[in-house]
Write a protein that holds these residues in place. Structure first.
Motif, PDB file in Angstrom:
ATOM      1  N   THR A  15       0.841  -1.192   0.000  1.00 29.08           N
ATOM      2  CA  THR A  15       0.000   0.000   0.000  1.00 29.08           C
ATOM      3  C   THR A  15       0.881   1.249   0.000  1.00 29.08           C
ATOM      4  O   THR A  15       2.079   1.184   0.326  1.00 29.08           O
ATOM      5  CB  THR A  15      -0.883   0.010   1.256  1.00 29.08           C
ATOM      6  N   SER A  20      -3.889   9.394   6.074  1.00 31.83           N
ATOM      7  CA  SER A  20      -4.646   8.139   6.002  1.00 31.83           C
ATOM      8  C   SER A  20      -3.936   6.963   6.675  1.00 31.83           C
ATOM      9  O   SER A  20      -4.509   5.884   6.811  1.00 31.83           O
ATOM     10  CB  SER A  20      -4.931   7.775   4.545  1.00 31.83           C
ATOM     11  N   ILE A  21      -2.707   7.158   7.119  1.00 29.77           N
ATOM     12  CA  ILE A  21      -1.976   6.052   7.743  1.00 29.77           C
ATOM     13  C   ILE A  21      -2.472   5.863   9.179  1.00 29.77           C
ATOM     14  O   ILE A  21      -2.843   6.828   9.856  1.00 29.77           O
ATOM     15  CB  ILE A  21      -0.454   6.284   7.709  1.00 29.77           C
ATOM     16  N   GLN A  49       0.815   3.443   2.181  1.00 28.53           N
ATOM     17  CA  GLN A  49       1.239   3.616   3.569  1.00 28.53           C
ATOM     18  C   GLN A  49       2.494   2.791   3.849  1.00 28.53           C
ATOM     19  O   GLN A  49       3.431   3.280   4.498  1.00 28.53           O
ATOM     20  CB  GLN A  49       0.104   3.210   4.523  1.00 28.53           C
ATOM     21  N   ARG A  50       2.505   1.560   3.387  1.00 25.94           N
ATOM     22  CA  ARG A  50       3.702   0.732   3.587  1.00 25.94           C
ATOM     23  C   ARG A  50       4.889   1.289   2.819  1.00 25.94           C
ATOM     24  O   ARG A  50       6.019   1.273   3.310  1.00 25.94           O
ATOM     25  CB  ARG A  50       3.414  -0.713   3.181  1.00 25.94           C
ATOM     26  N   VAL A  83       2.489  10.597   9.359  1.00 25.04           N
ATOM     27  CA  VAL A  83       1.100  11.049   9.347  1.00 25.04           C
ATOM     28  C   VAL A  83       0.952  12.503   8.895  1.00 25.04           C
ATOM     29  O   VAL A  83      -0.087  12.887   8.357  1.00 25.04           O
ATOM     30  CB  VAL A  83       0.416  10.810  10.720  1.00 25.04           C
ATOM     31  N   MET A  90       0.789  11.980   5.253  1.00 25.59           N
ATOM     32  CA  MET A  90      -0.144  10.934   4.862  1.00 25.59           C
ATOM     33  C   MET A  90      -1.143  10.706   5.992  1.00 25.59           C
ATOM     34  O   MET A  90      -1.008   9.761   6.774  1.00 25.59           O
ATOM     35  CB  MET A  90       0.619   9.648   4.541  1.00 25.59           C
ATOM     36  N   TYR A  92       5.131   6.671  12.969  1.00 20.65           N
ATOM     37  CA  TYR A  92       3.781   7.156  12.687  1.00 20.65           C
ATOM     38  C   TYR A  92       3.729   8.684  12.668  1.00 20.65           C
ATOM     39  O   TYR A  92       3.209   9.294  11.730  1.00 20.65           O
ATOM     40  CB  TYR A  92       2.807   6.593  13.733  1.00 20.65           C
ATOM     41  N   THR A 147      -1.265   0.129  11.181  1.00 18.88           N
ATOM     42  CA  THR A 147      -0.533  -0.210   9.952  1.00 18.88           C
ATOM     43  C   THR A 147       0.961  -0.115  10.178  1.00 18.88           C
ATOM     44  O   THR A 147       1.734  -0.962   9.710  1.00 18.88           O
ATOM     45  CB  THR A 147      -0.965   0.720   8.799  1.00 18.88           C
TER      46      THR A 147
END
Length: 140
Positions: A19, A51-52, A21-22, A46, A49, A42, A56
């Protein structure tokens, strides 16, 4: 640790989703010589991004540990740190600021075969104060 593109291939080979995120986590860790916590990864990601999720980040870091790309360093009551240096080594932990640094100590001559105990790995964490925290110009 491998490059983000190599990690992408490794994740695909294991049937794990790749993804955005990854990918952001891979990019953040690549070349990072620190010992980040999941929370610090994180917080760094964040911002760019939203949406992370923290879940995750934890899952991806634990997947990387399971793949042998990272090691986890449990500091007894503190947050688990993730180390991209997977070679055998030890650490120095500053009690004041929490910094964690790699140490190269040769403990190969140390015999721990007491009472039939045969170690298969060893990690020493030396607690104290780093150079910045112990300098006279710093105030407690």
């Amino acid at each position: 640790m491998r490059t983000p593109s190599e990690l992408t291939v490794a994740f695909r080979e294991r049937g794990l989703k790749n993804t955005p995120q990854r990918q952001a986590i891979f990019a953040h860790l690549h070349g990072n010589l620190g010992h980040p916590t999941a929370e610090s990864v994180y917080v760094s990601i964040v911002k760019d991004m939203p949406s992370i999720s923290l879940r995750t980040v934890y899952q991806t870091l634990n997947d990387l540990v399971a793949m042998g790309e990272l090691t986890s360093v449990d500091l007894e009551g503190g947050a688990v740190r993730f180390d991209p240096n997977i070679a055998d080594h030890h650490h120095a932990l500053c009690r004041r600021c929490g910094s964690l640094a790699d140490l190269d100590l040769d403990l190969s001559s140390l015999s721990l075969q007491l009472h039939g105990f045969h170690p298969d790995s060893m990690q020493v964490v030396i607690h104290g104060q780093c150079a910045s925290c112990s300098s006279p110009s710093e105030t407690p």
